[in-house]
Scaffold this motif. Structure first.
Motif, PDB file in Angstrom:
ATOM      1  N   SER A 372      18.373   4.826 -32.273  1.00  0.00           N
ATOM      2  CA  SER A 372      17.577   6.052 -32.399  1.00  0.00           C
ATOM      3  C   SER A 372      16.112   5.730 -32.650  1.00  0.00           C
ATOM      4  O   SER A 372      15.218   6.352 -32.080  1.00  0.00           O
ATOM      5  CB  SER A 372      18.132   6.909 -33.540  1.00  0.00           C
ATOM      6  OG  SER A 372      19.476   7.276 -33.311  1.00  0.00           O
ATOM      7  N   VAL A 373      15.868   4.731 -33.516  1.00  0.00           N
ATOM      8  CA  VAL A 373      14.491   4.319 -33.785  1.00  0.00           C
ATOM      9  C   VAL A 373      13.832   3.791 -32.516  1.00  0.00           C
ATOM     10  O   VAL A 373      12.691   4.147 -32.188  1.00  0.00           O
ATOM     11  CB  VAL A 373      14.469   3.251 -34.899  1.00  0.00           C
ATOM     12  CG1 VAL A 373      13.057   2.692 -35.071  1.00  0.00           C
ATOM     13  CG2 VAL A 373      14.956   3.832 -36.210  1.00  0.00           C
ATOM     14  N   ALA A 374      14.568   2.941 -31.777  1.00  0.00           N
ATOM     15  CA  ALA A 374      14.015   2.384 -30.546  1.00  0.00           C
ATOM     16  C   ALA A 374      13.727   3.478 -29.520  1.00  0.00           C
ATOM     17  O   ALA A 374      12.713   3.433 -28.814  1.00  0.00           O
ATOM     18  CB  ALA A 374      14.982   1.357 -29.958  1.00  0.00           C
ATOM     19  N   THR A 375      14.608   4.471 -29.446  1.00  0.00           N
ATOM     20  CA  THR A 375      14.391   5.574 -28.508  1.00  0.00           C
ATOM     21  C   THR A 375      13.136   6.363 -28.856  1.00  0.00           C
ATOM     22  O   THR A 375      12.326   6.702 -27.984  1.00  0.00           O
ATOM     23  CB  THR A 375      15.611   6.511 -28.514  1.00  0.00           C
ATOM     24  OG1 THR A 375      16.785   5.762 -28.169  1.00  0.00           O
ATOM     25  CG2 THR A 375      15.429   7.649 -27.527  1.00  0.00           C
ATOM     26  N   VAL A 376      12.974   6.658 -30.140  1.00  0.00           N
ATOM     27  CA  VAL A 376      11.798   7.408 -30.576  1.00  0.00           C
ATOM     28  C   VAL A 376      10.522   6.607 -30.321  1.00  0.00           C
ATOM     29  O   VAL A 376       9.530   7.134 -29.806  1.00  0.00           O
ATOM     30  CB  VAL A 376      11.923   7.770 -32.069  1.00  0.00           C
ATOM     31  CG1 VAL A 376      10.619   8.371 -32.585  1.00  0.00           C
ATOM     32  CG2 VAL A 376      13.069   8.745 -32.278  1.00  0.00           C
ATOM     33  N   VAL A 377      10.558   5.318 -30.692  1.00  0.00           N
ATOM     34  CA  VAL A 377       9.373   4.476 -30.482  1.00  0.00           C
ATOM     35  C   VAL A 377       9.050   4.366 -28.999  1.00  0.00           C
ATOM     36  O   VAL A 377       7.885   4.458 -28.579  1.00  0.00           O
ATOM     37  CB  VAL A 377       9.601   3.079 -31.096  1.00  0.00           C
ATOM     38  CG1 VAL A 377       8.465   2.126 -30.705  1.00  0.00           C
ATOM     39  CG2 VAL A 377       9.709   3.178 -32.602  1.00  0.00           C
TER      40      VAL A 377
END
Length: 423
Positions: A372-377
């Motif tokens: 999720s963090v990678a997707t947002v970033v």
């Protein structure tokens, strides 16, 4: 080697303000010789690698939680410090069953009494923590423990014991009613509810539910005790007695502004109340908060050892830990890591299948969080890149437009009069 038992410190007339710590202290008081252990009111879960109290330290070995600690003592002493070694098969079965019963039922009622009931928390429980915690933990830990206790008891339907939550709910309902136009304008501003009014209404609303919960805990234990000296026999106390004193002590002993749990225990289980008071005096003696923070002496019933003062590094660690636990993404990552470590720990008490399943779940949750963090970033980076790309090309096109736009040049021999036709 002297064993070190690290616990939440004393308060509310007891040597600890935590149920598991009280139960473990009771067990040590009975089973372990006084010159073989010291009691340290560290009141800081970070002293233990498992981030839990009570925690037993023996050299480089750490063991946490009541059941794991008494199992370790049994092995360490080759059975000499095992309070349950002489129990019959039936008594052993009763000990296991009623231990689980006390831990599940009594903890919820203690949470409701000490944390959820607002008057008790702000006038007794919170000041008790303030007296034993060092800076900055005295500002960090009590709100965390308060929130955790409220979350554990949310399913019981007694959140209205929390006057702040009750007032917030009333404000939300009032605002919704005003927005819907159901209240005349001259009645919109209302005086603030008094604590006595809210508490009186709370008592009426929750009386039957509280009576049911307290009866479910106290009556079976009153029947189990009957006329015996201890819960299981007349011979000697067992680990079940230690648990009962630890959990029921916090229900009976503290002098609180709102004594609903104390009064219910006295009324419904008089023999059990006398038993807890007798065992408390026998195992803990008279407790003063100052005893835990000075050199141990013969005047105290327990072998207190003063905790170490917080170092600059530990203070910084506490602040960083608090900041990380308050940041949504970091909080989830840390929680998943702690869950995985607990599942993979050798003293988790889980079977191999349960340990592997819980560990795999924690790892999966951690991967989902990182994804999720990678997707947002990645989305933010793509958006920034697109905006930069569009901005650069727009600037270039505008520059080219101004460069290529034809300029009108007047001949040198043409004056203004000729241009206007007046020359």
């Amino acid at each position: 080697m002297v064993l070190e038992l690290h616990v939440w410190g004393p308060g509310l007339s007891l040597p600890s303000i935590d149920t598991q710590c009280l139960a473990t202290i009771a067990y040590f008081s009975i089973a372990v010789p006084k010159d073989s252990w010291v009691l340290v009111a560290s009141s800081d879960p970070t002293v233990s690698p498992t981030q839990e109290l009570p925690a037993l330290k023996n050299g480089s070995t750490w063991v946490s939680r009541f059941r794991n600690i008494i199992d370790y003592l049994r092995q360490y002493s080759n059975g000499a410090w095992d309070l349950d070694r002489d129990l019959s098969a039936l008594e052993t079965a009763d000990s296991v069953a009623f231990s689980s019963f006390i831990e599940s039922r009594a903890q919820a009622l203690v949470d409701l009494s000490l944390y959820v009931t607002s008057q008790n928390y702000y006038k007794s429980t919170s000041p008790a923590y303030g007296a034993i915690l060092q800076w900055p933990n005295q500002w960090i830990l009590p709100p965390q423990l308060h929130s955790a206790a409220k979350a554990r008891t949310e399913s019981l339907g007694l959140s209205s014991l929390d006057l702040e939550a009750m007032e917030e709910q009333q404000k939300r309902e009032h605002s919704a009613a005003v927005a819907a136009g159901r209240i005349p304008q001259n009645f919109i501003r209302r005086p603030r509810e008094t604590v006595s009014n809210l508490l009186g209404r709370t008592s009426q609303q929750n009386q039957f539910r509280i009576e049911a919960l307290t009866g479910e805990l106290f009556l079976p234990l009153e029947e189990l005790l009957d006329d015996k000296t201890y819960l299981l026999s007349n011979r000697a106390p067992s680990s079940l007695d230690c648990l009962a004193v630890g959990y029921l002590g916090l229900a009976l002993v503290p002098d609180l502004p709102h004594q609903w749990l104390h009064d219910s225990m006295r009324r419904k289980a008089p023999r059990l109340s006398q038993y807890v008071e007798r065992m408390r005096q026998q195992l803990y003696g008279n407790v003063h908060v100052s005893d835990a923070f000075k050199a141990a002496g013969d005047s105290t019933s327990l072998p207190w050892q003063a905790p170490e003062r917080a170092s600059f590094g530990s203070v910084g660690t506490s602040l960083l830990t608090s900041l990380a636990d308050s940041t949504p993404i970091l909080k989830d990552i840390r929680m998943n890591n702690r869950l995985r470590e607990a599942a993979e720990s050798s003293d988790s008490g889980l079977s191999d299948i349960e340990s592997k399943s819980l560990s795999a779940y924690a790892r999966g949750q951690g991967k989902d969080t990182l994804l999720s963090v990678a997707t947002v970033v990645g989305g933010i980076a793509a958006l920034v890149g697109y905006m930069a790309h569009v901005g650069v090309f727009s600037a270039q096109e505008e520059e080219e437009y101004y460069e290529e736009e034809p300029q009108m040049v007047l001949p040198e021999s043409l004056n203004v009069g000729d241009f206007l036709g007046t020359g």
